[in-house]
Motif scaffolding. Structure first.
Motif, PDB file in Angstrom:
ATOM      1  N   PRO A 181       0.566  -1.300   0.037  1.00 41.31           N
ATOM      2  CA  PRO A 181      -0.019   0.207  -0.210  1.00 41.31           C
ATOM      3  C   PRO A 181       0.427   1.480  -0.286  1.00 41.31           C
ATOM      4  O   PRO A 181       0.469   2.580  -0.110  1.00 41.31           O
ATOM      5  CB  PRO A 181      -1.000  -0.360   1.426  1.00 41.31           C
ATOM      6  CG  PRO A 181      -0.643  -1.278   2.170  1.00 41.31           C
ATOM      7  CD  PRO A 181       0.432  -2.091   1.356  1.00 41.31           C
ATOM      8  N   SER A 204      -8.721  -3.789  -4.614  1.00 45.09           N
ATOM      9  CA  SER A 204      -9.909  -3.049  -5.146  1.00 45.09           C
ATOM     10  C   SER A 204     -10.745  -3.213  -3.992  1.00 45.09           C
ATOM     11  O   SER A 204     -10.366  -4.432  -3.053  1.00 45.09           O
ATOM     12  CB  SER A 204     -10.538  -3.382  -6.727  1.00 45.09           C
ATOM     13  OG  SER A 204     -11.251  -4.772  -6.628  1.00 45.09           O
ATOM     14  N   HIS A 247     -13.174  -6.039   0.847  1.00 38.78           N
ATOM     15  CA  HIS A 247     -12.527  -6.297  -0.218  1.00 38.78           C
ATOM     16  C   HIS A 247     -13.788  -7.841   0.103  1.00 38.78           C
ATOM     17  O   HIS A 247     -13.530  -8.338  -0.913  1.00 38.78           O
ATOM     18  CB  HIS A 247     -10.996  -6.965   0.594  1.00 38.78           C
ATOM     19  CG  HIS A 247     -10.428  -5.781   0.772  1.00 38.78           C
ATOM     20  ND1 HIS A 247      -9.810  -5.254  -0.283  1.00 38.78           N
ATOM     21  CD2 HIS A 247      -9.530  -5.606   1.655  1.00 38.78           C
ATOM     22  CE1 HIS A 247      -8.971  -4.030   0.159  1.00 38.78           C
ATOM     23  NE2 HIS A 247      -8.490  -3.879   1.037  1.00 38.78           N
ATOM     24  N   ILE A 283     -10.987  -0.713   4.708  1.00 40.35           N
ATOM     25  CA  ILE A 283     -11.630  -0.435   3.351  1.00 40.35           C
ATOM     26  C   ILE A 283     -12.353  -2.542   3.638  1.00 40.35           C
ATOM     27  O   ILE A 283     -11.618  -2.622   3.976  1.00 40.35           O
ATOM     28  CB  ILE A 283     -10.457  -0.168   1.990  1.00 40.35           C
ATOM     29  CG1 ILE A 283     -10.066   0.404   1.960  1.00 40.35           C
ATOM     30  CG2 ILE A 283     -11.021  -1.170   0.542  1.00 40.35           C
ATOM     31  CD1 ILE A 283      -8.980   1.148   1.323  1.00 40.35           C
ATOM     32  N   LEU A 327     -13.561   2.134  -4.852  1.00 40.05           N
ATOM     33  CA  LEU A 327     -12.422   1.704  -5.104  1.00 40.05           C
ATOM     34  C   LEU A 327     -11.118   0.375  -6.031  1.00 40.05           C
ATOM     35  O   LEU A 327     -11.721  -0.435  -6.161  1.00 40.05           O
ATOM     36  CB  LEU A 327     -10.546   1.532  -3.595  1.00 40.05           C
ATOM     37  CG  LEU A 327     -11.064   3.105  -2.945  1.00 40.05           C
ATOM     38  CD1 LEU A 327     -10.205   2.018  -1.643  1.00 40.05           C
ATOM     39  CD2 LEU A 327     -10.707   4.462  -3.308  1.00 40.05           C
ATOM     40  N   GLN A 341      -7.810  -1.134  -7.505  1.00 43.59           N
ATOM     41  CA  GLN A 341      -6.484  -1.102  -6.853  1.00 43.59           C
ATOM     42  C   GLN A 341      -5.291  -0.050  -7.223  1.00 43.59           C
ATOM     43  O   GLN A 341      -5.369   0.012  -8.682  1.00 43.59           O
ATOM     44  CB  GLN A 341      -6.042  -2.622  -7.380  1.00 43.59           C
ATOM     45  CG  GLN A 341      -4.735  -3.091  -6.653  1.00 43.59           C
ATOM     46  CD  GLN A 341      -4.218  -4.344  -7.313  1.00 43.59           C
ATOM     47  OE1 GLN A 341      -3.830  -4.696  -8.546  1.00 43.59           O
ATOM     48  NE2 GLN A 341      -4.224  -5.441  -6.718  1.00 43.59           N
ATOM     49  N   ALA A 391      -4.712   1.241  -2.727  1.00 48.93           N
ATOM     50  CA  ALA A 391      -5.653   1.140  -2.327  1.00 48.93           C
ATOM     51  C   ALA A 391      -4.752  -0.708  -2.942  1.00 48.93           C
ATOM     52  O   ALA A 391      -4.630  -0.731  -4.203  1.00 48.93           O
ATOM     53  CB  ALA A 391      -6.851   0.813  -2.499  1.00 48.93           C
ATOM     54  N   VAL A 436     -14.795   1.753   0.926  1.00 46.61           N
ATOM     55  CA  VAL A 436     -14.380   2.379   2.026  1.00 46.61           C
ATOM     56  C   VAL A 436     -15.446   2.424   2.675  1.00 46.61           C
ATOM     57  O   VAL A 436     -17.058   2.714   2.722  1.00 46.61           O
ATOM     58  CB  VAL A 436     -14.333   4.004   1.413  1.00 46.61           C
ATOM     59  CG1 VAL A 436     -14.143   4.689   2.777  1.00 46.61           C
ATOM     60  CG2 VAL A 436     -13.126   3.984   0.547  1.00 46.61           C
ATOM     61  N   ILE A 459      -5.347   6.212  -1.681  1.00 45.72           N
ATOM     62  CA  ILE A 459      -6.087   7.004  -0.917  1.00 45.72           C
ATOM     63  C   ILE A 459      -5.775   7.904   0.183  1.00 45.72           C
ATOM     64  O   ILE A 459      -6.839   8.254   1.488  1.00 45.72           O
ATOM     65  CB  ILE A 459      -7.175   5.292  -0.137  1.00 45.72           C
ATOM     66  CG1 ILE A 459      -5.770   4.250   0.834  1.00 45.72           C
ATOM     67  CG2 ILE A 459      -7.714   4.165  -1.133  1.00 45.72           C
ATOM     68  CD1 ILE A 459      -6.391   3.734   1.831  1.00 45.72           C
TER      69      ILE A 459
END
Length: 269
Positions: free
Chosen positions: A144, A185, A206, A204, A228, A230, A182, A188, A234
């Motif tokens: 990240p 993907s 997933h 986040i 979001l 990938q 992120a 949030v 963020i």
């Protein structure tokens, strides 16, 4: 520590099509690990007698906590039969980390801050409890942020000389303003600027209970409910909340309470 694939295959001589009876597990079965499983989508999967949620193509997830020391039993129920296998957990050695120079009110907060801390903890729990059927958890996660690994999951923490609970994140140190993206993907579920302990905080979702958290941010560049991709920016690394220097504290959870090691799901550097 690397992320590996191991395969447990369940075949039976009387099966007309042996491929209907398979179990594949991706992950390293150690304390702190995320395990991604796949089996026949027509089957039912139970982990220690608890039924698991599965995608339409047979994927499911579980994990081993920091202190887990018991093997897990997976049972697959299919066509009136039950097939069981054991997933052993391997213990890890965790370091001790001493952090000095923290403000005294961040190590032992004053009484007038306790209500705020409890409220913020409830907000985090609610954000981590979000359930969705998105399958972003199947993506290959990336780092990240760029930077030096300055803290690791599971370490025993001594803050200003006082033993505290273990650290449940991976710390990546870099200068304030460094980009945070992120790693996969998702959606949030929390985006705040000023939590007492964690400062700028993002969570986040997933999918299927898997969520990630980003702490001590100097900038929060997303909002709750935002979808979001990938690699999307963020926020930015900072030293907000309880921190002695700029870094990202990155965390990985299943649901509200199972804390896992995010470093196990990204490629080594």
């Amino acid at each position: 520590m690397k992320y590996v694939i191991f395969v447990l295959s369940v075949f039976f001589a009387f099966a007309a099509n042996a491929s209907e009876y398979f179990l594949k597990l991706k992950g390293e079965p150690v304390q702190g690990a995320l395990i991604i499983g796949q089996t026949n989508p027509q089957a039912e999967v139970y982990l220690d007698d608890n039924r698991m949620a599965m995608t339409e193509d047979g994927y499911f997830i579980f994990g081993f906590g920091r202190f887990d020391d018991k093997d897990k039993v997976l049972a697959i129920k299919h066509q009136g039969q039950t097939y069981k296998t054991t997933v052993p957990v391997m213990a890890r050695e965790f370091p001790t980390e001493r952090i000095d120079g923290l403000p005294a009110n961040k190590v032992n907060p004053p009484a007038e801050r306790l209500a705020r801390i409890a409220k913020e903890s409830a907000q985090v729990k609610q954000a981590r409890a979000v359930w969705s059927e998105q399958k972003a958890f199947l993506e290959s996660f990336v780092w990240p942020a760029e930077g030096r690994v300055s803290g690791v999951y599971g370490s025993r923490r001594i803050l200003n000389g006082e033993p505290k609970r273990p650290h449940y994140g991976m710390d990546i140190a870099n200068v304030t303003g460094s980009t945070v993206i992120a790693p996969a993907s998702g959606v949030v579920t929390m985006a705040v600027n000023d939590h007492y302990y964690t400062g700028g905080t993002i969570i986040i979702d997933h999918g299927y209970g898997l969520n990630t958290t980003y702490l001590h941010l100097s900038q929060v560049n997303v909002s709750e409910g935002q979808v979001l991709e990938q690699g999307q920016k963020i926020g930015e690394i900072g030293a907000t909340g309880r921190a002695t220097g700029p870094h990202l504290d990155w965390r990985l959870n299943i649901g509200t309470s199972l804390r896992l090691d995010p470093q196990l799901i990204i490629p080594p550097k």
